[in-house]
Design a protein around this motif. Structure first.
Motif, PDB file in Angstrom:
ATOM      1  N   ARG A  93    -198.090 -25.155  45.868  1.00 39.36           N
ATOM      2  CA  ARG A  93    -197.064 -25.211  44.820  1.00 39.36           C
ATOM      3  C   ARG A  93    -195.648 -25.247  45.363  1.00 39.36           C
ATOM      4  NH1 ARG A  93    -199.938 -21.462  40.256  1.00 39.36           N
ATOM      5  NH2 ARG A  93    -201.564 -22.973  39.792  1.00 39.36           N
ATOM      6  N   SER A  98    -192.210 -29.765  40.527  1.00 39.01           N
ATOM      7  CA  SER A  98    -192.543 -29.219  39.209  1.00 39.01           C
ATOM      8  C   SER A  98    -192.899 -27.728  39.276  1.00 39.01           C
ATOM      9  CB  SER A  98    -193.690 -30.001  38.574  1.00 39.01           C
ATOM     10  OG  SER A  98    -194.843 -29.918  39.373  1.00 39.01           O
ATOM     11  N   TYR A  99    -193.360 -27.271  40.421  1.00 37.35           N
ATOM     12  CA  TYR A  99    -193.709 -25.865  40.584  1.00 37.35           C
ATOM     13  C   TYR A  99    -192.567 -25.049  41.176  1.00 37.35           C
ATOM     14  CZ  TYR A  99    -198.619 -27.110  39.867  1.00 37.35           C
ATOM     15  OH  TYR A  99    -199.802 -27.552  39.356  1.00 37.35           O
ATOM     16  N   ASP A 101    -189.366 -24.628  40.623  1.00 35.43           N
ATOM     17  CA  ASP A 101    -188.485 -23.857  39.740  1.00 35.43           C
ATOM     18  C   ASP A 101    -189.159 -22.575  39.273  1.00 35.43           C
ATOM     19  OD1 ASP A 101    -186.410 -25.649  39.973  1.00 35.43           O
ATOM     20  OD2 ASP A 101    -186.963 -26.771  38.168  1.00 35.43           O
ATOM     21  N   ASN A 102    -190.403 -22.694  38.839  1.00 33.28           N
ATOM     22  CA  ASN A 102    -191.126 -21.503  38.376  1.00 33.28           C
ATOM     23  C   ASN A 102    -191.349 -20.502  39.508  1.00 33.28           C
ATOM     24  OD1 ASN A 102    -191.290 -22.401  35.759  1.00 33.28           O
ATOM     25  ND2 ASN A 102    -193.283 -23.365  36.052  1.00 33.28           N
ATOM     26  N   LYS A 105    -188.295 -18.440  40.492  1.00 32.28           N
ATOM     27  CA  LYS A 105    -188.031 -17.310  39.599  1.00 32.28           C
ATOM     28  C   LYS A 105    -188.924 -16.117  39.919  1.00 32.28           C
ATOM     29  CE  LYS A 105    -186.613 -20.457  35.980  1.00 32.28           C
ATOM     30  NZ  LYS A 105    -187.056 -21.202  34.815  1.00 32.28           N
ATOM     31  N   LEU A 106    -190.132 -16.387  40.382  1.00 29.90           N
ATOM     32  CA  LEU A 106    -191.079 -15.317  40.687  1.00 29.90           C
ATOM     33  C   LEU A 106    -190.865 -14.694  42.062  1.00 29.90           C
ATOM     34  CD1 LEU A 106    -194.359 -16.988  39.385  1.00 29.90           C
ATOM     35  CD2 LEU A 106    -193.037 -15.187  38.260  1.00 29.90           C
TER      36      LEU A 106
END
Length: 131
Positions: A93, A98-99, A101-102, A105-106
């Motif tokens: 990822r 596409s992964y 950004d998410n 945040k994590l």
């Protein structure tokens, strides 16, 4: 290469990747902390695979699969199994926009410190098994 040379090869790569994970953390490249920690475990698992099976590890980045194929998954604690399940997606990822950004945040600074600590524990556990 002898079996011992192959094991040393994977251990050395794993050790180098752990140093890089620390560098990524220090330089606030949090996305790559997770990626490098995955690499640490993948490579130390490949060393253990060689020790137990005396053959080339499978060409895979899937940590649970590697442990299962290496016949040492059942020796992992439930906590270790959960950790590799959480670490596993960080290899792929981090490579896809596409992964990213998410994941960004994590992967907070605190979460990255935790990931490195868990990585070091599993790395040390595996090194003991290799002795």
């Amino acid at each position: 290469m002898t079996k011992e040379e192959k094991i040393k090869y994977w251990i050395d790569l794993s050790d180098d990747d752990l140093a890089v994970a620390h560098t990524m953390l220090a330089n606030k490249h949090y996305l790559y902390v997770g990626f490098m920690c995955h690499q640490v475990i993948e490579k130390i698992f490949k060393a253990y695979y060689v020790k137990l099976n005396d053959k080339t590890p499978p060409y895979t980045h899937e940590l649970p699969y590697l442990a299962q194929e290496g016949c040492f998954y059942e020796t992992l604690s439930e906590e270790q199994k959960l950790f590799i399940d959480r670490l596993n997606p960080l290899n792929i990822r981090t490579r896809y926009p596409s992964y990213k950004d998410n994941l960004s945040k994590l992967l907070t600074p605190d979460r990255c410190v935790e990931i490195i600590e868990q990585t070091k524990l599993l790395h040390q556990w595996t090194i003991k098994k290799l002795s």
